[in-house]
Scaffold this motif. Structure first.
Motif, mmCIF file in Angstrom:
data_model
loop_
_atom_site.group_PDB
_atom_site.id
_atom_site.type_symbol
_atom_site.label_atom_id
_atom_site.label_comp_id
_atom_site.label_asym_id
_atom_site.label_seq_id
_atom_site.Cartn_x
_atom_site.Cartn_y
_atom_site.Cartn_z
ATOM 1 N N THR A 1 -1.362 3.094 -1.636
ATOM 2 C CA THR A 1 0.046 3.303 -1.306
ATOM 3 C C THR A 1 0.230 4.616 -0.559
ATOM 4 N N ALA A 2 -0.417 5.669 -1.060
ATOM 5 C CA ALA A 2 -0.319 6.977 -0.404
ATOM 6 C C ALA A 2 -0.845 6.908 1.023
ATOM 7 N N ARG A 3 -1.969 6.223 1.201
ATOM 8 C CA ARG A 3 -2.553 6.089 2.539
ATOM 9 C C ARG A 3 -1.618 5.313 3.463
ATOM 10 N N SER A 4 -0.978 4.294 2.914
ATOM 11 C CA SER A 4 -0.104 3.450 3.725
ATOM 12 C C SER A 4 1.166 4.173 4.146
ATOM 13 N N VAL A 5 1.840 4.832 3.170
ATOM 14 C CA VAL A 5 3.150 5.419 3.478
ATOM 15 C C VAL A 5 3.043 6.716 4.260
ATOM 16 N N THR A 6 1.879 7.380 4.199
ATOM 17 C CA THR A 6 1.727 8.627 4.956
ATOM 18 C C THR A 6 1.159 8.387 6.346
ATOM 19 N N ALA A 7 0.871 7.119 6.656
ATOM 20 C CA ALA A 7 0.314 6.803 7.975
ATOM 21 C C ALA A 7 1.384 6.752 9.052
ATOM 22 N N SER A 8 2.649 6.848 8.655
ATOM 23 C CA SER A 8 3.745 6.785 9.629
ATOM 24 C C SER A 8 4.771 7.865 9.312
ATOM 25 N N LEU A 9 5.463 8.318 10.355
ATOM 26 C CA LEU A 9 6.547 9.287 10.193
ATOM 27 C C LEU A 9 7.896 8.661 10.522
ATOM 28 N N ASP A 10 7.891 7.370 10.831
ATOM 29 C CA ASP A 10 9.137 6.658 11.082
ATOM 30 C C ASP A 10 9.744 6.261 9.742
ATOM 31 N N LEU A 11 10.980 6.711 9.462
ATOM 32 C CA LEU A 11 11.582 6.528 8.147
ATOM 33 C C LEU A 11 11.681 5.060 7.763
ATOM 34 N N ASP A 12 12.182 4.211 8.652
ATOM 35 C CA ASP A 12 12.341 2.792 8.327
ATOM 36 C C ASP A 12 10.995 2.137 8.028
ATOM 37 N N GLU A 13 9.976 2.498 8.780
ATOM 38 C CA GLU A 13 8.649 1.940 8.555
ATOM 39 C C GLU A 13 8.073 2.415 7.229
ATOM 40 N N ILE B 1 6.660 1.040 1.541
ATOM 41 C CA ILE B 1 6.772 1.329 0.104
ATOM 42 C C ILE B 1 7.088 0.061 -0.670
ATOM 43 N N THR B 2 8.057 -0.726 -0.205
ATOM 44 C CA THR B 2 8.412 -1.953 -0.925
ATOM 45 C C THR B 2 7.286 -2.983 -0.858
ATOM 46 N N GLU B 3 6.603 -3.055 0.262
ATOM 47 C CA GLU B 3 5.497 -4.003 0.382
ATOM 48 C C GLU B 3 4.363 -3.645 -0.570
ATOM 49 N N ARG B 4 4.038 -2.359 -0.663
ATOM 50 C CA ARG B 4 2.993 -1.921 -1.577
ATOM 51 C C ARG B 4 3.426 -2.131 -3.027
ATOM 52 N N THR B 5 4.711 -1.966 -3.304
ATOM 53 C CA THR B 5 5.217 -2.204 -4.662
ATOM 54 C C THR B 5 5.022 -3.658 -5.045
ATOM 55 N N ILE C 1 4.523 5.335 -7.717
ATOM 56 C CA ILE C 1 4.923 4.952 -6.364
ATOM 57 C C ILE C 1 6.228 5.644 -5.981
ATOM 58 N N ALA C 2 7.149 5.760 -6.961
ATOM 59 C CA ALA C 2 8.424 6.446 -6.698
ATOM 60 C C ALA C 2 8.185 7.909 -6.335
ATOM 61 N N ASP C 3 7.223 8.554 -7.006
ATOM 62 C CA ASP C 3 6.898 9.954 -6.676
ATOM 63 C C ASP C 3 6.370 10.060 -5.245
ATOM 64 N N LEU C 4 5.463 9.142 -4.887
ATOM 65 C CA LEU C 4 4.936 9.129 -3.519
ATOM 66 C C LEU C 4 6.048 8.848 -2.514
ATOM 67 N N ALA C 5 6.946 7.945 -2.898
ATOM 68 C CA ALA C 5 8.049 7.589 -2.005
ATOM 69 C C ALA C 5 8.924 8.799 -1.716
ATOM 70 N N GLY C 6 9.219 9.595 -2.752
ATOM 71 C CA GLY C 6 10.053 10.787 -2.565
ATOM 72 C C GLY C 6 9.453 11.730 -1.540
ATOM 73 N N THR C 7 8.154 11.994 -1.685
ATOM 74 C CA THR C 7 7.472 12.890 -0.748
ATOM 75 C C THR C 7 7.461 12.315 0.666
ATOM 76 N N ALA C 8 7.151 11.000 0.777
ATOM 77 C CA ALA C 8 7.072 10.361 2.088
ATOM 78 C C ALA C 8 8.431 10.300 2.774
ATOM 79 N N ILE C 9 9.482 10.024 2.001
ATOM 80 C CA ILE C 9 10.830 9.928 2.571
ATOM 81 C C ILE C 9 11.284 11.278 3.103
ATOM 82 N N VAL C 10 11.111 12.325 2.306
ATOM 83 C CA VAL C 10 11.518 13.662 2.747
ATOM 84 C C VAL C 10 10.723 14.075 3.982
#
Length: 400
Positions: A105-117, A122-126, A244-253
């Motif tokens: 999940t961390a690898r997936s969500v940090t691979a992009s800087l586009d917020l919508d992506e 995050i939801t797909e990995r969940t 996942i929520a913790d990772l999401a917070g960091t990735a979203i910010v």
């Protein structure tokens, strides 16, 4: 039954004839249960906790002695150890799976800087990690007090995106208001559940886990996992959702900060390129590192030729305000003076110079604004000539 008594007492029990015991319970369909007479029940104890019961039975009355009970107890101890090892192995396997899921999940969500992506990933990995039918993510807007579902995956995803709930409304709103994770195994009977969501998307929610997304002790959103493929979510799955929520917070910010930075850079670039004044950027040694469009037009040199030139080659710096060591210029201080620059045709053009030191990401630069004052000087000269002419015309009649 007798097994329950052994489980509760945590002690071995030897029965001569179970058919004479009021606590003996015969299950329907259990073949041969009425023929059971002698019986031994030994507790399986793991770390001072009873986790099961080992049963031994016979069709003979008084079949077992205390010596038999000791042997069964030894078997029970071995069985308890095996159970403990299996439980520990299962727990380790589940934790390894959770760690693997979090890493992916961390690898997936940090691979992009586009917020919508980022939100979509995050939801797909969940969904994949928790093996649920649907997952959604909502962001909280403090200004409006609303929770907006930005992305969703799985059944009903396209209909839930854009849905807004007020703080405290529904399970997601409750999570935002109380800043606590919630797991509900029977959603339809929970008074906090907002049933209109199901009606809107044509979906029946049975089980739901909802976890707040926290950043620096502030709730910025909620992530939900809905309807596991099994009957319920295991404790480690709920822990995984919190991770996942913790990772999401960091990735979203991170994505939001990148978006704001990009917007700021675009605004700066627009101001820089569209300025009516010539703007040059140099390092502290006075070497030009950037130039705007107006600089090319005014000086008659393409940007490629301007880059690398020393600013002192373009105009005479006023030594009254600037020393040879430009690094001595204080941060934030603006120095202004009048000078001249030579264009490509060798013409001397009067300019008003404004130089300011700025720091960007711990790197210092000098911003030079060269304002063309040709028209201003011509207007001042014209005004002076007009004043002289008027003074001369007024003085002439008096002399006559």
């Amino acid at each position: 039954g007798l097994g329950i008594e052994v489980f509760k007492a945590g002690k071995i029990m030897v029965i001569t004839d179970v058919q004479q015991e009021s606590a003996w319970v015969e299950r329907e369909g259990l073949e041969g249960a009425r023929m059971i007479r002698g019986w031994i029940g030994a507790p399986l104890i793991v770390r001072d906790r009873v986790v099961g019961v080992l049963n031994v039975d016979s069709h003979s009355v008084g079949a077992y002695s205390l010596k038999d009970a000791e042997l069964v107890s030894a078997f029970a101890d071995q069985a308890a150890t095996a159970v403990a090892n299996a439980q520990l192995y299962g727990e380790i396997q589940r934790r390894v799976q959770s760690m693997t899921a979090l890493t992916e999940t961390a690898r997936s969500v940090t691979a992009s800087l586009d917020l919508d992506e980022v939100l979509q990933r995050i939801t797909e990995r969940t969904m994949d990690s928790l093996e649920v039918e649907a997952a959604s993510l909502a962001l909280f807007d403090e200004k409006t007090g609303e929770l907006e579902f930005r992305v969703a995956s799985g059944r009903g995803a396209e209909r839930i995106v854009g849905l807004r709930l007020m703080k405290g409304q529904g399970l997601a709103g409750w999570v935002v208001e109380h800043r606590e994770a919630v797991f509900v195994s029977d959603v339809q009977s929970d008074p906090r559940f907002y049933s209109q969501v199901d009606e809107l998307i044509g979906y029946t929610t049975r089980v739901m886990a909802s976890v707040p997304i926290l950043v620096q002790d502030k709730t910025i959103g909620v992530i939900e996992a809905i309807n596991p493929r099994g009957d319920e979510l295991a404790p480690e799955q709920i822990e995984l959702l919190s991770g996942i929520a913790d990772l999401a917070g960091t990735a979203i910010v991170r994505a939001q900060l990148f978006k704001e930075t990009q917007a700021a850079r675009q605004r700066y670039a627009s101001l820089f390129e569209d300025s009516i004044d010539t703007i040059l950027i140099t390092d502290l040694a006075g070497v030009i590192t950037d130039a705007n469009n107006r600089a090319e037009t005014f000086l008659g040199l393409p940007r490629t030729e301007l880059l690398g030139l020393e600013i002192s080659n373009l105009h005479v710096m006023d030594k009254e305000f600037l020393s040879d060591d430009l690094s001595e210029l204080s941060r934030g201080e603006t120095i202004s003076y009048v000078s001249q620059v030579k264009n490509e045709q060798g013409e001397d053009l009067p300019v008003e110079v404004h130089v300011k030191r700025t720091d960007i990401a711990a790197v210092s630069f000098l911003q030079w604004i060269l304002r063309d004052i040709t028209e201003r000087l011509e207007l001042a000269s014209l005004r002076s000539d007009l004043t002289s002419m008027i003074f001369h015309d007024l003085r002439s009649p008096l002399e006559n």
